[in-house]
Motif scaffolding. Sequence first.
Motif, PDB file in Angstrom:
ATOM      1  N   TYR A 189      86.308  12.024  34.497  1.00  0.00           N
ATOM      2  CA  TYR A 189      85.958  12.167  33.078  1.00  0.00           C
ATOM      3  C   TYR A 189      84.945  13.272  32.826  1.00  0.00           C
ATOM      4  O   TYR A 189      84.113  13.173  31.915  1.00  0.00           O
ATOM      5  CB  TYR A 189      85.449  10.834  32.489  1.00  0.00           C
ATOM      6  N   ILE A 190      84.997  14.330  33.636  1.00  0.00           N
ATOM      7  CA  ILE A 190      84.262  15.561  33.299  1.00  0.00           C
ATOM      8  C   ILE A 190      85.316  16.643  33.089  1.00  0.00           C
ATOM      9  O   ILE A 190      85.942  17.097  34.040  1.00  0.00           O
ATOM     10  CB  ILE A 190      83.276  15.976  34.413  1.00  0.00           C
ATOM     11  N   PRO A 191      85.598  17.017  31.827  1.00  0.00           N
ATOM     12  CA  PRO A 191      86.689  17.965  31.566  1.00  0.00           C
ATOM     13  C   PRO A 191      86.413  19.346  32.159  1.00  0.00           C
ATOM     14  O   PRO A 191      85.264  19.691  32.468  1.00  0.00           O
ATOM     15  CB  PRO A 191      86.751  18.032  30.035  1.00  0.00           C
ATOM     16  N   VAL A 192      87.461  20.113  32.328  1.00  0.00           N
ATOM     17  CA  VAL A 192      87.328  21.442  32.971  1.00  0.00           C
ATOM     18  C   VAL A 192      86.472  22.395  32.143  1.00  0.00           C
ATOM     19  O   VAL A 192      85.838  23.297  32.690  1.00  0.00           O
ATOM     20  CB  VAL A 192      88.718  22.087  33.229  1.00  0.00           C
ATOM     21  N   ASP A 193      86.439  22.195  30.820  1.00  0.00           N
ATOM     22  CA  ASP A 193      85.651  23.107  29.971  1.00  0.00           C
ATOM     23  C   ASP A 193      84.247  22.569  29.707  1.00  0.00           C
ATOM     24  O   ASP A 193      83.548  23.042  28.822  1.00  0.00           O
ATOM     25  CB  ASP A 193      86.387  23.359  28.642  1.00  0.00           C
ATOM     26  N   ALA A 194      83.809  21.577  30.496  1.00  0.00           N
ATOM     27  CA  ALA A 194      82.495  20.968  30.264  1.00  0.00           C
ATOM     28  C   ALA A 194      81.385  21.803  30.885  1.00  0.00           C
ATOM     29  O   ALA A 194      81.566  22.433  31.927  1.00  0.00           O
ATOM     30  CB  ALA A 194      82.464  19.565  30.852  1.00  0.00           C
ATOM     31  N   GLU A 195      80.237  21.801  30.226  1.00  0.00           N
ATOM     32  CA  GLU A 195      79.014  22.390  30.790  1.00  0.00           C
ATOM     33  C   GLU A 195      78.063  21.257  31.134  1.00  0.00           C
ATOM     34  O   GLU A 195      77.628  20.519  30.240  1.00  0.00           O
ATOM     35  CB  GLU A 195      78.343  23.329  29.781  1.00  0.00           C
ATOM     36  N   ILE A 196      77.729  21.108  32.416  1.00  0.00           N
ATOM     37  CA  ILE A 196      76.811  20.032  32.811  1.00  0.00           C
ATOM     38  C   ILE A 196      75.379  20.436  32.450  1.00  0.00           C
ATOM     39  O   ILE A 196      74.941  21.545  32.741  1.00  0.00           O
ATOM     40  CB  ILE A 196      76.933  19.734  34.314  1.00  0.00           C
ATOM     41  N   VAL A 197      74.666  19.506  31.805  1.00  0.00           N
ATOM     42  CA  VAL A 197      73.283  19.760  31.390  1.00  0.00           C
ATOM     43  C   VAL A 197      72.312  19.184  32.417  1.00  0.00           C
ATOM     44  O   VAL A 197      71.389  19.854  32.865  1.00  0.00           O
ATOM     45  CB  VAL A 197      73.008  19.163  29.997  1.00  0.00           C
TER      46      VAL A 197
END
Length: 388
Positions: free
Chosen positions: A65-73
Motif C-alpha cells: 500500500y505504498i503506490p509507485v508515485d508516492a513520496e515518503i516523508v
Amino acid sequence: MLREPFPLVEDSFSRLPSQSNIYGLCQAGKQELLAATLKGKVLCFRYQELQHKVRPVAKEVQFTYIPVDAEIVSIDAFNKSLPKRGLVVGITFIKDSGDKATPFLNIYCDYEPGSEFNLESIAQSCLNLELQFTPFQLYHTEVQFAEGSNETVFLLSGHDQRIHLYKENTSLHQFEEQPVEKLFPELQQLPSNVLWLDMLTVAGSRRLSVFGCQNGCVGLALVDQTSPEVLQSWCVQFDSPVSTVQLFPLSSQPEASRLGADKRVGMEGYNLLVTSTIEMAVVYRDVQERGLSWPTCLSESDQWDAVLCALVIDLDFDGEKEVLLGTYGQELLCYKFQPAESGQDGQFQLQWRRSFKSPLLSLIYLDLTGDGLRELAVLTLKGLHILQ
C-alpha cells in the motif's frame, strides 16, 4: 582548534536509489536499519555472515500500500512494550495523483504467532490511514499508566500545528488515532508546526517533553504521567526554524535496558540540545531544575550551514557524552563538555570534524554487527555510511 583526530573508520557505504530526508532513517529491532527514500522505496540495512565474513547487506523491503508515485516523508519503528510482542513500523507518505496530493500514514504490524518480528511478514500487514494534514516527524515513546502498565505509541506532527496520537487497540488488532491531550497534555495548543519532538522518562513516573517549531519556538514541559498533568513548562524563542531537540544526561549513567529506543535514566541532571537552521546549537543545562535559564552555545556550530541532525552519545567510552552535529554543509562535528575552571562556566569544545560528499540528514548509534560495539550510521543525501 581541533583537539583530536577523527576516531572512526568507514566500514561501508550503500547508495540509495533516490534521496532521503531528515525523517528518513530509523532503527528496526536490535541490528537493522530502515532507510526510506523520497521515491517510495524502503531499504533494510543489516550485516550478515557471508562466506565466513560479516558483510553489509542492503535490501529493498516491499511494504504494501505504498503506490509507485508516492513520496515518503517519514519512517519510524518500535518494539511493543512488554508483555506484548512484535515490531511495529510506521511510514508516512504523500500520494500525488496529479490534481491533488493526498497524505497517508501506514502502520505495519503482524499478529501471527512467529511472525511478529519478521520484517517481510510485517511489510504485508498494513493499516492504511488517510491524513487531513501534511505529515512531518513520526516519533514513538513509551507511556506509563497509573496501574503500572506501559505502552508504546506513535506521535505524528503535522502542518496543522498539532501532534496526532496513534495508539494500539488490542482487541481490534489495529492502531487508532486518539485525542493527544488524553496522554500528552503538554502537546495541546502548540505555537507553530512542530518539526522535532523528544521525550525522556525520569524518576517518579514523570516525563520531560520538548518540541521544536518551524517558527523557532522551543517548548519544554515536566509532566506527571499518572494523572497526566503538566507540573511545569518553559519556552524560548529562536530566530530560525528548530531542526532538532534532544534531551540527555551529561554523564553516561547505566540506562535501564529495555526493548526499543526508550530512554530511562536516574535523577542526575538532564540537558537539552537545540539546533536551528541559522543560529549556533545550544545546550540548556540541568533543565529539570533550572528550566531554560542556563544556555551554553556550541561555538562554530553555525559555520557549516544549517545543522540538520544531532546525536548525544559516549563515543570514546570515557563515561562522558559527546554531542554530534550533522550539517547541510556536509560536515560531522563532535563537541565535548570541558568542566569549568575557577570562576568560569564549563564549555562545549569542538573535538574533531569530518567532511562528507553530501549533506548529512540523520544519525543513529547502534550495534549492527552484533559484536557488542556500536556503529555510527550516517544518512546523507547520497546514501548510508557506516562508521566503526
